[in-house]
Motif scaffolding. Sequence first.
Motif, PDB file in Angstrom:
ATOM      1  N   ASN A  10     -15.247  -2.609   5.195  1.00 24.20           N
ATOM      2  CA  ASN A  10     -15.539  -3.881   5.828  1.00 24.20           C
ATOM      3  C   ASN A  10     -14.901  -5.303   5.559  1.00 24.20           C
ATOM      4  O   ASN A  10     -15.655  -6.373   5.202  1.00 24.20           O
ATOM      5  CB  ASN A  10     -16.958  -4.038   6.459  1.00 24.20           C
ATOM      6  N   VAL A  11     -13.637  -5.235   4.898  1.00 18.17           N
ATOM      7  CA  VAL A  11     -13.201  -6.237   4.031  1.00 18.17           C
ATOM      8  C   VAL A  11     -12.608  -7.133   5.152  1.00 18.17           C
ATOM      9  O   VAL A  11     -11.966  -6.796   6.224  1.00 18.17           O
ATOM     10  CB  VAL A  11     -11.968  -5.773   3.192  1.00 18.17           C
ATOM     11  N   THR A  12     -12.972  -8.633   5.079  1.00 15.71           N
ATOM     12  CA  THR A  12     -12.228  -9.637   5.897  1.00 15.71           C
ATOM     13  C   THR A  12     -11.497 -10.688   5.012  1.00 15.71           C
ATOM     14  O   THR A  12     -12.073 -10.736   3.863  1.00 15.71           O
ATOM     15  CB  THR A  12     -13.127 -10.336   6.684  1.00 15.71           C
ATOM     16  N   LYS A  13     -10.600 -11.382   5.681  1.00 18.71           N
ATOM     17  CA  LYS A  13     -10.039 -12.576   4.840  1.00 18.71           C
ATOM     18  C   LYS A  13      -9.779 -13.589   5.693  1.00 18.71           C
ATOM     19  O   LYS A  13      -9.103 -13.473   6.930  1.00 18.71           O
ATOM     20  CB  LYS A  13      -8.796 -11.854   4.314  1.00 18.71           C
ATOM     21  N   SER A  14     -10.456 -14.725   5.569  1.00 19.09           N
ATOM     22  CA  SER A  14     -10.326 -16.032   6.571  1.00 19.09           C
ATOM     23  C   SER A  14      -9.794 -17.163   5.840  1.00 19.09           C
ATOM     24  O   SER A  14     -10.175 -17.209   4.515  1.00 19.09           O
ATOM     25  CB  SER A  14     -11.524 -16.274   6.920  1.00 19.09           C
ATOM     26  N   TYR A  15      -8.956 -17.818   6.172  1.00 18.31           N
ATOM     27  CA  TYR A  15      -8.577 -19.192   5.614  1.00 18.31           C
ATOM     28  C   TYR A  15      -9.214 -20.286   6.667  1.00 18.31           C
ATOM     29  O   TYR A  15      -8.504 -20.765   7.694  1.00 18.31           O
ATOM     30  CB  TYR A  15      -7.117 -19.225   5.363  1.00 18.31           C
ATOM     31  N   GLY A  16     -10.365 -20.812   6.349  1.00 21.72           N
ATOM     32  CA  GLY A  16     -10.899 -21.790   7.319  1.00 21.72           C
ATOM     33  C   GLY A  16     -11.385 -21.124   8.784  1.00 21.72           C
ATOM     34  O   GLY A  16     -11.835 -19.863   8.641  1.00 21.72           O
ATOM     35  N   ALA A  20      -7.150 -14.058   8.822  1.00 20.90           N
ATOM     36  CA  ALA A  20      -6.016 -13.307   8.435  1.00 20.90           C
ATOM     37  C   ALA A  20      -6.274 -11.718   8.469  1.00 20.90           C
ATOM     38  O   ALA A  20      -5.302 -10.981   8.527  1.00 20.90           O
ATOM     39  CB  ALA A  20      -5.656 -13.935   7.007  1.00 20.90           C
ATOM     40  N   LEU A  21      -7.401 -11.537   8.179  1.00 18.75           N
ATOM     41  CA  LEU A  21      -7.920  -9.866   8.388  1.00 18.75           C
ATOM     42  C   LEU A  21      -9.041  -9.586   8.917  1.00 18.75           C
ATOM     43  O   LEU A  21     -10.081 -10.302   8.366  1.00 18.75           O
ATOM     44  CB  LEU A  21      -7.772  -9.170   6.697  1.00 18.75           C
ATOM     45  N   GLY A  41       2.992 -11.041  10.319  1.00 21.19           N
ATOM     46  CA  GLY A  41       1.616 -11.620  10.670  1.00 21.19           C
ATOM     47  C   GLY A  41       0.527 -10.460  10.851  1.00 21.19           C
ATOM     48  O   GLY A  41      -0.304 -11.313  11.477  1.00 21.19           O
ATOM     49  N   CYS A  42       0.756  -9.369  10.723  1.00 21.62           N
ATOM     50  CA  CYS A  42      -0.112  -8.450  11.213  1.00 21.62           C
ATOM     51  C   CYS A  42      -1.317  -8.218  10.330  1.00 21.62           C
ATOM     52  O   CYS A  42      -2.302  -7.635  10.672  1.00 21.62           O
ATOM     53  CB  CYS A  42       0.381  -6.991  11.556  1.00 21.62           C
ATOM     54  N   GLY A  43      -1.101  -8.773   8.989  1.00 17.97           N
ATOM     55  CA  GLY A  43      -1.989  -8.591   7.855  1.00 17.97           C
ATOM     56  C   GLY A  43      -1.769  -7.643   6.858  1.00 17.97           C
ATOM     57  O   GLY A  43      -2.621  -7.393   5.912  1.00 17.97           O
ATOM     58  N   LYS A  44      -0.735  -7.047   6.710  1.00 21.15           N
ATOM     59  CA  LYS A  44      -0.451  -5.869   5.873  1.00 21.15           C
ATOM     60  C   LYS A  44      -0.200  -6.327   4.453  1.00 21.15           C
ATOM     61  O   LYS A  44      -0.786  -5.879   3.347  1.00 21.15           O
ATOM     62  CB  LYS A  44       0.909  -5.099   6.251  1.00 21.15           C
ATOM     63  N   THR A  45       0.513  -7.520   4.506  1.00 19.68           N
ATOM     64  CA  THR A  45       0.583  -8.178   2.935  1.00 19.68           C
ATOM     65  C   THR A  45      -0.636  -8.761   2.551  1.00 19.68           C
ATOM     66  O   THR A  45      -0.820  -8.608   1.544  1.00 19.68           O
ATOM     67  CB  THR A  45       1.866  -9.330   3.136  1.00 19.68           C
ATOM     68  N   ALA A  57     -11.415 -11.692  -1.047  1.00 25.05           N
ATOM     69  CA  ALA A  57     -12.170 -11.177   0.065  1.00 25.05           C
ATOM     70  C   ALA A  57     -13.108 -12.006   0.581  1.00 25.05           C
ATOM     71  O   ALA A  57     -14.040 -12.759  -0.266  1.00 25.05           O
ATOM     72  CB  ALA A  57     -12.647  -9.741   0.027  1.00 25.05           C
ATOM     73  N   THR A  58     -13.093 -12.479   1.981  1.00 25.71           N
ATOM     74  CA  THR A  58     -14.128 -13.338   2.343  1.00 25.71           C
ATOM     75  C   THR A  58     -15.574 -12.677   2.461  1.00 25.71           C
ATOM     76  O   THR A  58     -16.548 -13.202   2.492  1.00 25.71           O
ATOM     77  CB  THR A  58     -13.822 -13.859   3.934  1.00 25.71           C
ATOM     78  N   ALA A  59     -15.185 -11.336   2.844  1.00 24.04           N
ATOM     79  CA  ALA A  59     -16.526 -10.383   3.110  1.00 24.04           C
ATOM     80  C   ALA A  59     -15.987  -8.939   2.898  1.00 24.04           C
ATOM     81  O   ALA A  59     -14.950  -8.911   2.853  1.00 24.04           O
ATOM     82  CB  ALA A  59     -17.213 -10.424   4.462  1.00 24.04           C
TER      83      ALA A  59
END
Length: 350
Positions: A10-16, A20-21, A41-45, A57-59
């Motif tokens: 359950n990994v997420t990534k946010s910029y504000g 992003a994921l 822009g799909c999140g693969k990189t 990771a954000t979470a």
Amino acid sequence: MTKGSVKFENVTKSYGEFVALKPLSIDIAPGTLCTLLGPSGCGKTTTLRLIAGLESATAGRILIGGQDVTHLSATYRPVSMVFQSYALFPHMTVLENVAYGLSVKRVPKAEAKDRAETGLELVGLSGFGSRLPSELSGGQQQRVAVARAIVLEPEVLLLDEPLSNLDAKLRRHVREEIRQIQQRLELTAVYVTHDQEEAMAVSDRIIVMKNAEIAQEGTPHDLYERPASAFIADFIGDANLLDTEVIATGDETRIRLLGQELTLPLTAKHTGAAKLVLRPHQVRIGSETLPGSLPAEVTYAAYLGNQIQYTLKSEAGEIFAVAPPVAQPFRQGDNVHFSWADNAPRIVMT
């Protein structure tokens, strides 16, 4: 060389406020090559950079070889990365470039030299150690970048669009070499590309991403033969997507297409609006009307030696087809009928 698994929980990534994921859970088995595939822009990189430790990771949790590395910096993660740009030092010889990471890790010079020479041998560049990067072809430079990564003996090898700077013919050659190296060393590898043919050619498993989440994952064969959506069918290989309606399900599926009711040996999930997925090589073109065939007009025909490509205009929409070469192919303007083998098409719901 140690083989490591890669696991996201359950990994997420946010910029504000920008996500992003979205919550992502993946499990990449040791010794396999898994490709992250999808449009820009799909999140693969972002996913690759999270594995590398170049993003935090954000979470969620990230594990490599069973070890939680979520908060571990890139320096201490058991991974090596091959960048899109190769990032070779122009003033250093090939051998010095390959040994550079080892010298940073303070490996004794003699050992670093031996391991660098072994790395060059593994990628087929024995005897090139004294050359400068500028004296190598693009494909050879890419192999130097791979050698530099694998001499560090990573648990996981990361490859970020590694072939994007090469021409089409060289890309085919180098991707075969990368795949052979990965299989020979039984490396765990995570490969990022937007090129579906490249992904199909090198992967044990493909994770197709769309809008920062997984659209579908599976083997190349699974994704091509059993797409879960119109997006996957269209993205993985060429596909004709025909509007249809599923009117009955069961051991067989009945559909309505251009007023005709057809029975297919498929199982649809439910009735309603759907897309009939027909691959170009599955289209059968003839001059005679056959049961279940549909009328069309040839608007384009091109002889390519090993195949003939056709574009057909029909009430179902534009149809792209490929056929083996024949003495008298259809020509632009010919009226024809097209159909398909009973087990050829697939149904995806809309």
